[in-house]
Every structure is written in C-alpha cells, then in structure tokens.
Motif scaffolding. Structure first.
Motif, PDB file in Angstrom:
ATOM      1  N   ALA A 195      -6.287  -3.813   3.064  1.00  0.00           N
ATOM      2  CA  ALA A 195      -7.517  -3.278   3.667  1.00  0.00           C
ATOM      3  C   ALA A 195      -8.109  -2.170   2.799  1.00  0.00           C
ATOM      4  O   ALA A 195      -9.319  -2.142   2.542  1.00  0.00           O
ATOM      5  CB  ALA A 195      -7.237  -2.758   5.072  1.00  0.00           C
ATOM      6  N   VAL A 196      -7.281  -1.265   2.339  1.00  0.00           N
ATOM      7  CA  VAL A 196      -7.766  -0.159   1.509  1.00  0.00           C
ATOM      8  C   VAL A 196      -8.203  -0.678   0.144  1.00  0.00           C
ATOM      9  O   VAL A 196      -9.215  -0.216  -0.406  1.00  0.00           O
ATOM     10  CB  VAL A 196      -6.703   0.959   1.387  1.00  0.00           C
ATOM     11  N   ALA A 197      -7.503  -1.640  -0.398  1.00  0.00           N
ATOM     12  CA  ALA A 197      -7.894  -2.225  -1.688  1.00  0.00           C
ATOM     13  C   ALA A 197      -9.275  -2.863  -1.578  1.00  0.00           C
ATOM     14  O   ALA A 197     -10.137  -2.657  -2.446  1.00  0.00           O
ATOM     15  CB  ALA A 197      -6.859  -3.258  -2.141  1.00  0.00           C
ATOM     16  N   ASP A 198      -9.489  -3.623  -0.500  1.00  0.00           N
ATOM     17  CA  ASP A 198     -10.792  -4.258  -0.291  1.00  0.00           C
ATOM     18  C   ASP A 198     -11.904  -3.221  -0.157  1.00  0.00           C
ATOM     19  O   ASP A 198     -12.983  -3.369  -0.719  1.00  0.00           O
ATOM     20  CB  ASP A 198     -10.773  -5.146   0.962  1.00  0.00           C
ATOM     21  N   LYS A 199     -11.623  -2.174   0.583  1.00  0.00           N
ATOM     22  CA  LYS A 199     -12.636  -1.149   0.839  1.00  0.00           C
ATOM     23  C   LYS A 199     -12.948  -0.308  -0.396  1.00  0.00           C
ATOM     24  O   LYS A 199     -14.087   0.089  -0.605  1.00  0.00           O
ATOM     25  CB  LYS A 199     -12.164  -0.242   1.976  1.00  0.00           C
ATOM     26  N   THR A 200     -11.938  -0.055  -1.237  1.00  0.00           N
ATOM     27  CA  THR A 200     -12.135   0.841  -2.384  1.00  0.00           C
ATOM     28  C   THR A 200     -12.362   0.102  -3.701  1.00  0.00           C
ATOM     29  O   THR A 200     -12.689   0.740  -4.702  1.00  0.00           O
ATOM     30  CB  THR A 200     -10.917   1.777  -2.558  1.00  0.00           C
ATOM     31  N   GLY A 201     -12.149  -1.213  -3.710  1.00  0.00           N
ATOM     32  CA  GLY A 201     -12.315  -1.973  -4.945  1.00  0.00           C
ATOM     33  C   GLY A 201     -11.135  -1.845  -5.897  1.00  0.00           C
ATOM     34  O   GLY A 201     -11.228  -2.203  -7.069  1.00  0.00           O
ATOM     35  N   ARG A 202     -10.027  -1.349  -5.395  1.00  0.00           N
ATOM     36  CA  ARG A 202      -8.828  -1.215  -6.219  1.00  0.00           C
ATOM     37  C   ARG A 202      -7.932  -2.432  -5.999  1.00  0.00           C
ATOM     38  O   ARG A 202      -8.058  -3.138  -5.015  1.00  0.00           O
ATOM     39  CB  ARG A 202      -8.063   0.052  -5.832  1.00  0.00           C
ATOM     40  N   SER A 203      -6.976  -2.612  -6.894  1.00  0.00           N
ATOM     41  CA  SER A 203      -6.033  -3.707  -6.697  1.00  0.00           C
ATOM     42  C   SER A 203      -5.014  -3.298  -5.625  1.00  0.00           C
ATOM     43  O   SER A 203      -4.763  -2.110  -5.422  1.00  0.00           O
ATOM     44  CB  SER A 203      -5.296  -4.036  -8.003  1.00  0.00           C
ATOM     45  N   VAL A 204      -4.447  -4.270  -4.971  1.00  0.00           N
ATOM     46  CA  VAL A 204      -3.443  -4.012  -3.938  1.00  0.00           C
ATOM     47  C   VAL A 204      -2.259  -3.259  -4.546  1.00  0.00           C
ATOM     48  O   VAL A 204      -1.740  -2.315  -3.950  1.00  0.00           O
ATOM     49  CB  VAL A 204      -2.983  -5.325  -3.259  1.00  0.00           C
ATOM     50  N   ASN A 205      -1.839  -3.663  -5.746  1.00  0.00           N
ATOM     51  CA  ASN A 205      -0.708  -2.992  -6.390  1.00  0.00           C
ATOM     52  C   ASN A 205      -1.031  -1.538  -6.696  1.00  0.00           C
ATOM     53  O   ASN A 205      -0.170  -0.667  -6.572  1.00  0.00           O
ATOM     54  CB  ASN A 205      -0.288  -3.722  -7.662  1.00  0.00           C
ATOM     55  N   SER A 206      -2.257  -1.269  -7.086  1.00  0.00           N
ATOM     56  CA  SER A 206      -2.667   0.102  -7.368  1.00  0.00           C
ATOM     57  C   SER A 206      -2.604   0.951  -6.099  1.00  0.00           C
ATOM     58  O   SER A 206      -2.122   2.087  -6.116  1.00  0.00           O
ATOM     59  CB  SER A 206      -4.095   0.105  -7.935  1.00  0.00           C
ATOM     60  N   VAL A 207      -3.071   0.385  -4.991  1.00  0.00           N
ATOM     61  CA  VAL A 207      -3.034   1.094  -3.709  1.00  0.00           C
ATOM     62  C   VAL A 207      -1.579   1.344  -3.304  1.00  0.00           C
ATOM     63  O   VAL A 207      -1.213   2.457  -2.895  1.00  0.00           O
ATOM     64  CB  VAL A 207      -3.789   0.311  -2.607  1.00  0.00           C
ATOM     65  N   ARG A 208      -0.746   0.325  -3.414  1.00  0.00           N
ATOM     66  CA  ARG A 208       0.670   0.456  -3.055  1.00  0.00           C
ATOM     67  C   ARG A 208       1.334   1.547  -3.900  1.00  0.00           C
ATOM     68  O   ARG A 208       2.029   2.423  -3.378  1.00  0.00           O
ATOM     69  CB  ARG A 208       1.395  -0.870  -3.259  1.00  0.00           C
ATOM     70  N   ASN A 209       1.110   1.492  -5.211  1.00  0.00           N
ATOM     71  CA  ASN A 209       1.717   2.482  -6.104  1.00  0.00           C
ATOM     72  C   ASN A 209       1.238   3.891  -5.763  1.00  0.00           C
ATOM     73  O   ASN A 209       2.028   4.836  -5.766  1.00  0.00           O
ATOM     74  CB  ASN A 209       1.408   2.159  -7.565  1.00  0.00           C
ATOM     75  N   TYR A 210      -0.045   4.026  -5.476  1.00  0.00           N
ATOM     76  CA  TYR A 210      -0.600   5.338  -5.115  1.00  0.00           C
ATOM     77  C   TYR A 210       0.048   5.850  -3.829  1.00  0.00           C
ATOM     78  O   TYR A 210       0.447   7.007  -3.733  1.00  0.00           O
ATOM     79  CB  TYR A 210      -2.122   5.251  -4.945  1.00  0.00           C
ATOM     80  N   TYR A 211       0.165   4.955  -2.844  1.00  0.00           N
ATOM     81  CA  TYR A 211       0.756   5.345  -1.562  1.00  0.00           C
ATOM     82  C   TYR A 211       2.167   5.902  -1.758  1.00  0.00           C
ATOM     83  O   TYR A 211       2.496   6.986  -1.270  1.00  0.00           O
ATOM     84  CB  TYR A 211       0.789   4.154  -0.599  1.00  0.00           C
ATOM     85  N   TYR A 212       2.999   5.176  -2.484  1.00  0.00           N
ATOM     86  CA  TYR A 212       4.382   5.621  -2.652  1.00  0.00           C
ATOM     87  C   TYR A 212       4.485   6.879  -3.515  1.00  0.00           C
ATOM     88  O   TYR A 212       5.328   7.741  -3.264  1.00  0.00           O
ATOM     89  CB  TYR A 212       5.266   4.487  -3.187  1.00  0.00           C
ATOM     90  N   ALA A 213       3.619   6.999  -4.509  1.00  0.00           N
ATOM     91  CA  ALA A 213       3.618   8.222  -5.323  1.00  0.00           C
ATOM     92  C   ALA A 213       3.205   9.422  -4.473  1.00  0.00           C
ATOM     93  O   ALA A 213       3.821  10.496  -4.538  1.00  0.00           O
ATOM     94  CB  ALA A 213       2.674   8.061  -6.513  1.00  0.00           C
ATOM     95  N   GLN A 214       2.152   9.247  -3.662  1.00  0.00           N
ATOM     96  CA  GLN A 214       1.701  10.349  -2.794  1.00  0.00           C
ATOM     97  C   GLN A 214       2.741  10.662  -1.729  1.00  0.00           C
ATOM     98  O   GLN A 214       2.968  11.821  -1.399  1.00  0.00           O
ATOM     99  CB  GLN A 214       0.360  10.012  -2.142  1.00  0.00           C
ATOM    100  N   ALA A 215       3.370   9.623  -1.190  1.00  0.00           N
ATOM    101  CA  ALA A 215       4.400   9.842  -0.169  1.00  0.00           C
ATOM    102  C   ALA A 215       5.530  10.684  -0.742  1.00  0.00           C
ATOM    103  O   ALA A 215       6.050  11.586  -0.067  1.00  0.00           O
ATOM    104  CB  ALA A 215       4.933   8.506   0.348  1.00  0.00           C
ATOM    105  N   LYS A 216       5.891  10.410  -1.987  1.00  0.00           N
ATOM    106  CA  LYS A 216       6.942  11.193  -2.643  1.00  0.00           C
ATOM    107  C   LYS A 216       6.489  12.643  -2.816  1.00  0.00           C
ATOM    108  O   LYS A 216       7.258  13.576  -2.549  1.00  0.00           O
ATOM    109  CB  LYS A 216       7.266  10.565  -4.010  1.00  0.00           C
ATOM    110  N   THR A 217       5.232  12.833  -3.222  1.00  0.00           N
ATOM    111  CA  THR A 217       4.692  14.185  -3.363  1.00  0.00           C
ATOM    112  C   THR A 217       4.713  14.905  -2.021  1.00  0.00           C
ATOM    113  O   THR A 217       5.138  16.059  -1.934  1.00  0.00           O
ATOM    114  CB  THR A 217       3.240  14.140  -3.906  1.00  0.00           C
TER     115      THR A 217
END
Length: 189
Positions: A34-56
C-alpha cells in the motif's frame, strides 16, 4: 531520524498500517504494498526502510516518541548461523533427492518438516552455497558418487538450458546466417 526523502507523515502512515496489520495477526506485506503504491517506491525499498527505522526507533525510542510514532513491535528471530556439517548435510540431502527425481523445493520441504521459516532458511543457504561454494558442492557430489548414491548435478541444468537456447537460436537462422554463425564459432574454438 527520518531517512532520505521520506516525510514524517509517510513514516507515520507506514508504521500505522504495519501496527494495524500486526494487531490483526496479518502479514506486513499488504502495508508495504500500500505504501509502495502510494509513494511510488518499490515494495522492497519500503520494507527495508521500515525495518531500518524500526531498528532506529528501538535503539533511540525518543525519536519515535517525538515523531508521534508508536514503538514498533518488530519481532526478529535470533540469527542462527549454519554449522559446516549442517551445510554439507543440507547439500547432500538435496543432491540425493535431485538424483531421485525430486525437485529442490520438495527436498527442502521434506527437511523443513512443514516449517516455512526453516524452509526459507534452507533454500537461501542452498542457493548461496551453489553460487559461492561450488567446491563444496562438487566435493559432496564426488563423495555421493563414490558411495554409489543417487546424485543430481545442480550445475548441469544450466549447461543443458544454454545448449537448448543456442540450438533454438541457430535453428531460427536462415541458411546463410546459420553458416556464418557456425563459421564464427569455429574461429573461436
């Protein structure tokens, strides 16, 4: 800390969708899509961002609090490295099953005994070993042949596929072009 070109609003939305999915016992994949579709990013990019931010946010919870993001309950399995004998056993099992005509997927499924996470772990390790440790795979193959065990050759398929593609290519050429192509091959050998 919000990375690159992610806005605070996008980050909040991503974490909100993930929290909602988690509370329903669902996979986070739909939130990533859903976020990938809305932002124009790839699903993998969104997933990677989520886990990186979650770690932060896990390391510095004040950041999440200041942004108004509920702490992400990210469940990570403890990383368990493969032991050398476990890798050899994995490769041996798969090669024996391949020699019996069983697919790699089915051989891994047998080993994992219905555990999807374990199956994925085995699949990833097997692919990694094929790609990066050919010497180990060939050693296992040699050992299996010496013990008169069935043994599939994971590298033979690629050669057969390439040969089939080359044959199809040559067959599609007209007689003049096929002759020129074969002359060129002869010069290269």
């Amino acid at each position: 800390m919000v990375a690159n070109n992610w806005t605070v609003e996008q980050t909040k939305e991503l974490f909100g969708l993930c929290a909602a999915a988690r509370s329903k016992g669902e996979s986070l994949s739909a939130a990533f899509v859903a976020v990938a579709d809305k932002t124009g990013r790839s699903v993998n990019s969104v997933r990677n961002y989520y886990y990186a931010q979650a770690k932060t946010f896990e390391l510095v919870p004040e950041v999440a609090r200041k942004l108004g993001i509920a702490a992400a309950d990210v469940k990570r399995e403890r990383f368990v490295p493969f032991e050398t004998d476990e890798i050899r056993s994995l490769v041996e099992h798969i090669l024996i099953e391949k020699g019996r005509g069983v697919s790699v997927r089915k051989a891994i499924e047998q080993l994992a005994d219905g555990d999807g996470k374990k199956a994925l772990r085995y699949q990833n390790k097997y692919r990694s070993v094929l790609r990066s440790h050919r010497d180990l795979v060939e050693s296992v193959m040699k050992d299996l042949k010496n013990r008169h065990m069935p043994c599939g050759d994971p590298y033979a398929k690629h050669s057969a596929d390439n040969f089939a593609r080359l044959t199809e290519y040559i067959a599609a050429l007209d007689e003049s072009r096929a002759s020129k192509f074969l002359d060129l091959l002869e010069k290269l050998t």
